[in-house]
Scaffold this active site. Structure first.
Site, PDB file in Angstrom:
ATOM      1  N   LYS A  53      -1.573   2.123  -4.139  1.00  0.00           N
ATOM      2  CA  LYS A  53      -1.871   3.439  -4.705  1.00  0.00           C
ATOM      3  C   LYS A  53      -0.781   3.893  -5.668  1.00  0.00           C
ATOM      4  CE  LYS A  53      -4.838   5.823  -3.935  1.00  0.00           C
ATOM      5  NZ  LYS A  53      -6.118   5.953  -4.697  1.00  0.00           N
ATOM      6  N   THR A  76      -2.228   9.422  -2.828  1.00  0.00           N
ATOM      7  CA  THR A  76      -1.983   9.621  -1.406  1.00  0.00           C
ATOM      8  C   THR A  76      -0.530   9.956  -1.087  1.00  0.00           C
ATOM      9  OG1 THR A  76      -2.044   8.472   0.748  1.00  0.00           O
ATOM     10  CG2 THR A  76      -1.646   7.128  -1.183  1.00  0.00           C
ATOM     11  N   TYR A  98      -1.065  -0.616   1.338  1.00  0.00           N
ATOM     12  CA  TYR A  98      -1.967   0.421   0.814  1.00  0.00           C
ATOM     13  C   TYR A  98      -1.201   1.411  -0.049  1.00  0.00           C
ATOM     14  CZ  TYR A  98      -4.461   4.856   0.794  1.00  0.00           C
ATOM     15  OH  TYR A  98      -5.029   6.041   0.408  1.00  0.00           O
ATOM     16  N   ASP A 129     -18.669  -0.587  -9.584  1.00  0.00           N
ATOM     17  CA  ASP A 129     -17.793  -1.277  -8.631  1.00  0.00           C
ATOM     18  C   ASP A 129     -16.475  -1.582  -9.344  1.00  0.00           C
ATOM     19  OD1 ASP A 129     -16.498  -2.919  -6.849  1.00  0.00           O
ATOM     20  OD2 ASP A 129     -18.227  -4.188  -6.426  1.00  0.00           O
ATOM     21  N   LEU A 130     -15.389  -1.005  -8.866  1.00  0.00           N
ATOM     22  CA  LEU A 130     -14.106  -1.188  -9.533  1.00  0.00           C
ATOM     23  C   LEU A 130     -13.560  -2.595  -9.401  1.00  0.00           C
ATOM     24  CD1 LEU A 130     -12.237   2.172  -8.828  1.00  0.00           C
ATOM     25  CD2 LEU A 130     -13.570   1.476 -10.826  1.00  0.00           C
ATOM     26  N   TRP A 135      -3.702  13.487   4.676  1.00  0.00           N
ATOM     27  CA  TRP A 135      -4.459  13.623   5.928  1.00  0.00           C
ATOM     28  C   TRP A 135      -5.852  14.206   5.680  1.00  0.00           C
ATOM     29  CZ3 TRP A 135      -0.940  15.332  10.576  1.00  0.00           C
ATOM     30  CH2 TRP A 135       0.168  14.475  10.648  1.00  0.00           C
TER      31      TRP A 135
END
Length: 302
Positions: A108, A80, A104, A15-16, A129
């Site tokens: 990232k 992303t 978000y 778990d990060l 996508w």
């Protein structure tokens, strides 16, 4: 490509957000490389859970990168297209300056910097996508809405490169092989890797519906709307197109055209339908109502 044994780790084992013992866990497996596909990906929810998004996408990723660096093994980290603001008229390449529009994307982007600071020879892959026959994604949402809606409204002014997760996974394994055999300085840094060809969310939905109709299944009416007609907590870039030519030059990798990859994905989903129709399994934890009838507008990255 030779066969590579893969160990898949997820919560609660790894778990990060709970970073205690990650180094010991990785050491016990002794991998030849680490592929970090874990992320906080709830784009709209990240606007109200920004600290959580950064905890996973920046801090947790940095810990994993540091472990890989200390063990002297390659690290492939996924990022992303949402690191860009979408204002560029052409496809984005790796030299373009990121400017995320939402929390978000910001988390990232911070993750990319943190990973490369902890592991200077890491490979960061930005994709666009992403969809597959599994989990929560745009393709499965469209297929589900075919069963529940008469009209589906989808934005037409956001453009990108649909990318099948299967194609991306195969490409990443090829990159892992290159990282193990070649000078890792040649494979370090940021690369864009997305399906060939571009479209918008409305036309992507139309392609999904056409394939379903070709199989004789019911499809709803499809209406095009603008981004302004479907406001969301998180702003989305109007242009998410990625130029993947660097990955082709360095790795010799070029993903399949998006329509071809979509057809293969839908055929796989169709195999699970007793009547032979191309319909996806019902998604869990989707913000779209299973009880709504009539018209349904769709957040594009669902």
């Amino acid at each position: 490509m030779r066969s590579l044994p893969v160990v898949a780790l997820g919560r609660p084992e790894l778990d990060l957000e709970n970073r205690k013992g990650i180094d010991k866990l990785i050491a016990s497996i002794a991998p030849s490389a680490i592929i970090n596909a874990a992320a906080y990906t709830a784009v709209d929810q990240a606007e109200s859970e920004t600290a959580k998004a950064f905890s996973v996408n920046r801090d947790g990723a940095a810990v994993l990168a540091d472990v890989a660096w200390q063990m002297n093994i390659p690290l492939i980290h996924h990022s992303t297209d949402y690191v860009f603001d979408g204002s560029k008229p052409d496809a984005y390449d790796e030299s373009d300056i990121p400017a995320p529009l939402n929390a978000y994307g910001a988390s990232k982007l911070a993750g990319e910097a943190a990973v490369l600071a902890a592991h200077p020879l890491a490979t960061v892959i930005r994709c666009s996508w992403l969809y597959s026959p599994y989990g929560s994604n745009f393709v499965r949402t469209m297929l589900r809405l075919c069963e529940t809606q008469q009209i589906v409204r989808v934005v037409r002014d956001q453009h990108g490169n649909p990318t099948c997760a299967f194609d991306l996974a195969e490409a990443v394994l090829r990159i892992v092989e290159r990282s193990a055999m070649d000078d890792r300085r040649a494979t370090a840094g940021i690369f864009h890797l997305a399906g060939q060809g571009e479209t918008n969310w409305h036309d992507f939905a139309q392609a999904i519906f056409c394939e379903r109709s070709r199989r004789g299944a019911r499809i709803p009416a499809l209406e095009a709307i603008t981004t302004e007609e479907f406001p969301t907590p998180a702003r989305r870039p109007r242009n998410s197109r990625l130029d993947s030519s660097k990955a082709e030059r360095v790795f010799g990798i070029r993903l399949a055209p998006w329509r071809h990859a979509l057809r293969a994905c839908l055929e796989q989903l169709g195999e699970t339908d007793a009547e032979g129709n191309c319909v996806g399994r019902r998604q869990r934890n989707s913000p779209l109502s299973d009880h709504a009838r009539g018209q349904q507008a769709v957040a594009p990255d669902l």
